[in-house]
Design a protein around this motif. Structure first.
Motif, PDB file in Angstrom:
ATOM      1  N   GLY A   1       0.828  -1.208   0.000  1.00 42.41           N
ATOM      2  CA  GLY A   1       0.000   0.000   0.000  1.00 42.41           C
ATOM      3  C   GLY A   1       0.861   1.256   0.000  1.00 42.41           C
ATOM      4  N   GLY A   2       1.912   1.237   0.815  1.00 44.39           N
ATOM      5  CA  GLY A   2       2.834   2.380   0.848  1.00 44.39           C
ATOM      6  C   GLY A   2       3.579   2.538  -0.467  1.00 44.39           C
ATOM      7  N   PHE A   3       3.992   1.431  -1.056  1.00 44.94           N
ATOM      8  CA  PHE A   3       4.692   1.457  -2.330  1.00 44.94           C
ATOM      9  C   PHE A   3       3.795   2.006  -3.445  1.00 44.94           C
ATOM     10  N   ILE A   4       2.567   1.517  -3.508  1.00 44.16           N
ATOM     11  CA  ILE A   4       1.629   1.961  -4.543  1.00 44.16           C
ATOM     12  C   ILE A   4       1.303   3.442  -4.364  1.00 44.16           C
ATOM     13  N   THR A   5       1.148   3.874  -3.136  1.00 48.05           N
ATOM     14  CA  THR A   5       0.848   5.283  -2.862  1.00 48.05           C
ATOM     15  C   THR A   5       2.004   6.168  -3.356  1.00 48.05           C
ATOM     16  N   LYS A   6       3.238   5.747  -3.097  1.00 46.28           N
ATOM     17  CA  LYS A   6       4.389   6.536  -3.528  1.00 46.28           C
ATOM     18  C   LYS A   6       4.514   6.547  -5.052  1.00 46.28           C
ATOM     19  N   CYS A   7       4.230   5.431  -5.675  1.00 49.47           N
ATOM     20  CA  CYS A   7       4.371   5.324  -7.136  1.00 49.47           C
ATOM     21  C   CYS A   7       3.344   6.199  -7.870  1.00 49.47           C
ATOM     22  N   PHE A   8       2.170   6.308  -7.320  1.00 49.37           N
ATOM     23  CA  PHE A   8       1.089   7.004  -8.046  1.00 49.37           C
ATOM     24  C   PHE A   8       0.776   8.390  -7.471  1.00 49.37           C
ATOM     25  N   SER A   9       1.674   8.915  -6.656  1.00 46.29           N
ATOM     26  CA  SER A   9       1.401  10.257  -6.138  1.00 46.29           C
ATOM     27  C   SER A   9       2.332  11.272  -6.716  1.00 46.29           C
TER      28      SER A   9
END
Length: 112
Positions: free
Chosen positions: A104-112
């Protein structure tokens, strides 16, 4: 049956260890021997035995004031296996929660 206390699990393991050491398919133990092995008093033994139940070990007879119990080996093994499966399920659930948080943290960083 769910064992809730570590002493319950130690009691079950002591029964299985004693059964293995006895080398017989119909193992028995003397109450005093298990009490010594676990470092418990008679009241604690009685409570543990009642909580575990006659399905796993039951009173057989008494000789010179020393109670003898029979171990239901297949019942004890099945209960131990059930406890191990529950521990594995808990560990897997924790791992999945951690993995979800990391992803979840990885996806948030990738798409923000």
């Amino acid at each position: 049956m769910k064992l809730k206390r570590s002493i319950d699990i130690k009691f079950l393991e002591a029964l299985l260890d004693h059964a293995e050491e006895s080398g017989t398919i119909n193992p028995h133990f003397h109450k005093k021997d298990i009490m010594e092995r676990l470092g418990i008093d008679e009241l604690t033994f009685n409570l543990l035995q009642k909580r575990l139940g006659d399905q796993y070990c039951r009173f057989v007879d008494q000789h010179d004031g020393n109670d003898r119990y029979a171990i239901n080996l297949s019942g004890c093994i099945a209960l131990r296996d059930q406890q191990e499966q529950q521990r594995l399920n808990i560990r897997l659930a924790i791992l999945l929660v951690i993995l979800g948080a990391v992803l979840g943290g990885f996806i948030t960083k990738c798409f923000s």
